[in-house]
Scaffold this motif. Structure first.
Motif, PDB file in Angstrom:
ATOM      1  N   VAL A 108      10.779  -0.745   3.946  1.00 39.43           N
ATOM      2  CA  VAL A 108       9.387  -0.612   4.355  1.00 39.43           C
ATOM      3  C   VAL A 108       8.573  -1.591   3.519  1.00 39.43           C
ATOM      4  CG1 VAL A 108       7.386   0.933   4.484  1.00 39.43           C
ATOM      5  CG2 VAL A 108       9.673   1.783   5.090  1.00 39.43           C
ATOM      6  N   ARG A 109       7.695  -2.289   4.176  1.00 41.04           N
ATOM      7  CA  ARG A 109       6.896  -3.341   3.549  1.00 41.04           C
ATOM      8  C   ARG A 109       5.970  -2.766   2.466  1.00 41.04           C
ATOM      9  NH1 ARG A 109       3.413  -7.506   7.216  1.00 41.04           N
ATOM     10  NH2 ARG A 109       2.897  -8.978   5.566  1.00 41.04           N
ATOM     11  N   PRO A 110       5.876  -3.456   1.325  1.00 42.74           N
ATOM     12  CA  PRO A 110       4.938  -3.020   0.298  1.00 42.74           C
ATOM     13  C   PRO A 110       3.531  -2.879   0.901  1.00 42.74           C
ATOM     14  CG  PRO A 110       6.332  -4.773  -0.554  1.00 42.74           C
ATOM     15  CD  PRO A 110       6.618  -4.661   0.923  1.00 42.74           C
ATOM     16  N   GLY A 111       2.828  -1.869   0.444  1.00 44.30           N
ATOM     17  CA  GLY A 111       1.514  -1.573   0.998  1.00 44.30           C
ATOM     18  C   GLY A 111       1.582  -0.546   2.116  1.00 44.30           C
ATOM     19  N   HIS A 112       2.795  -0.255   2.596  1.00 43.74           N
ATOM     20  CA  HIS A 112       2.988   0.713   3.674  1.00 43.74           C
ATOM     21  C   HIS A 112       3.964   1.816   3.272  1.00 43.74           C
ATOM     22  CE1 HIS A 112       0.767  -1.765   6.562  1.00 43.74           C
ATOM     23  NE2 HIS A 112       1.333  -2.780   5.937  1.00 43.74           N
ATOM     24  N   ARG A 113       4.456   1.751   2.060  1.00 44.08           N
ATOM     25  CA  ARG A 113       5.409   2.768   1.601  1.00 44.08           C
ATOM     26  C   ARG A 113       4.678   4.089   1.382  1.00 44.08           C
ATOM     27  NH1 ARG A 113       8.099  -1.787  -2.132  1.00 44.08           N
ATOM     28  NH2 ARG A 113       9.342  -2.708  -0.468  1.00 44.08           N
ATOM     29  N   GLY A 114       5.398   5.173   1.546  1.00 46.40           N
ATOM     30  CA  GLY A 114       4.806   6.496   1.382  1.00 46.40           C
ATOM     31  C   GLY A 114       4.059   6.974   2.615  1.00 46.40           C
ATOM     32  N   GLU A 115       4.134   6.233   3.707  1.00 48.02           N
ATOM     33  CA  GLU A 115       3.435   6.604   4.944  1.00 48.02           C
ATOM     34  C   GLU A 115       4.382   7.226   5.969  1.00 48.02           C
ATOM     35  OE1 GLU A 115       1.475   3.037   6.323  1.00 48.02           O
ATOM     36  OE2 GLU A 115       0.263   2.875   4.496  1.00 48.02           O
ATOM     37  N   GLY A 116       5.639   7.435   5.591  1.00 49.05           N
ATOM     38  CA  GLY A 116       6.598   8.060   6.505  1.00 49.05           C
ATOM     39  C   GLY A 116       7.221   7.110   7.504  1.00 49.05           C
ATOM     40  N   ILE A 117       7.104   5.812   7.290  1.00 49.65           N
ATOM     41  CA  ILE A 117       7.617   4.819   8.241  1.00 49.65           C
ATOM     42  C   ILE A 117       9.138   4.845   8.335  1.00 49.65           C
ATOM     43  CG2 ILE A 117       7.794   2.320   8.665  1.00 49.65           C
ATOM     44  CD1 ILE A 117       4.870   2.156   7.573  1.00 49.65           C
ATOM     45  N   SER A 118       9.808   5.218   7.255  1.00 52.08           N
ATOM     46  CA  SER A 118      11.276   5.196   7.285  1.00 52.08           C
ATOM     47  C   SER A 118      11.849   6.148   8.336  1.00 52.08           C
ATOM     48  CB  SER A 118      11.860   5.505   5.904  1.00 52.08           C
ATOM     49  OG  SER A 118      11.425   6.773   5.457  1.00 52.08           O
ATOM     50  N   HIS A 119      11.141   7.212   8.666  1.00 51.69           N
ATOM     51  CA  HIS A 119      11.654   8.167   9.661  1.00 51.69           C
ATOM     52  C   HIS A 119      11.686   7.562  11.067  1.00 51.69           C
ATOM     53  CE1 HIS A 119      12.004  11.514   6.843  1.00 51.69           C
ATOM     54  NE2 HIS A 119      10.890  11.048   6.296  1.00 51.69           N
TER      55      HIS A 119
END
Length: 192
Positions: A108-119
């Motif tokens: 996941v691109r820095p600045g977007h981590r922790g937003e649940g994108i990996s799911h």
């Protein structure tokens, strides 16, 4: 935020996710599991990106990209296991001769981590594999038991991420990453 996962056919977006800041730098480009070890070691500098530029034009491309609108925010390396180094990996066993695809990298691109994108990224990688004939999709995440994983080693994913996507533990491995054991986890293609 509406995440859309698409085949990785846009080289510039793949470069944004896995390429170096300096084009001649020797970074992974998500090739270390995708090409034979000897080739991976010999391929340096600009030649790494040139190979990826070729791979994104192949069918299937080397993975999928996650987008938030027009902005690329995630990458997953996913391909038939037979075309990866996992086909001959001594530490991660091959369980059978079925049409298995491997998911080996989630970024996941820095600045977007922790937003649940990996799911949705992992779900998109699985859908991509099943749409192209996979009978089973495998992942090789760390079993970190809830402990923090070093960011540079988090690319393999965690057991919890894969379990949330419906994967189950299929085998132990002798592979260890960042001090954590890696598991072989599988998701079977749904029955029609």
């Amino acid at each position: 935020m509406q995440i859309e996962v698409r085949p990785a056919t846009v080289f510039a977006d793949v470069a944004t996710m896995v390429g170096p800041k300096r084009p001649d730098a020797n970074v992974c480009w998500c090739l270390s599991y995708r090409i034979p070890s000897k080739q991976n070691q010999e391929l340096v500098g600009l030649r790494r990106g040139e190979l990826v530029k070729q791979l994104v034009q192949e069918d299937p491309p080397p993975g999928v990209l996650a987008y938030d609108g027009d902005e690329v925010v995630g990458w997953a390396g996913v391909h038939p296991r037979a075309d990866t180094t996992f086909a001959r990996n001594r530490r991660i066993p091959s369980l059978d001769e079925r049409e298995v695809w491997s998911v080996w990298c989630l970024r996941v691109r820095p600045g977007h981590r922790g937003e649940g994108i990996s799911h949705p990224l992992l779900a998109g990688a699985v859908a991509f594999a099943f749409e192209r004939g996979a009978e089973v999709v495998e992942g090789y995440p760390v079993d970190n038991r809830g402990e923090k994983v070093d960011l540079t080693m988090a690319y393999v994913g965690t057991r919890a991420l894969f379990e949330a996507a419906g994967f189950t533990k299929a085998a132990e491995t002798t592979s260890v990453l960042n001090g954590f054991p890696r598991l072989l986890m599988r998701l079977e293609r749904p029955a029609p």
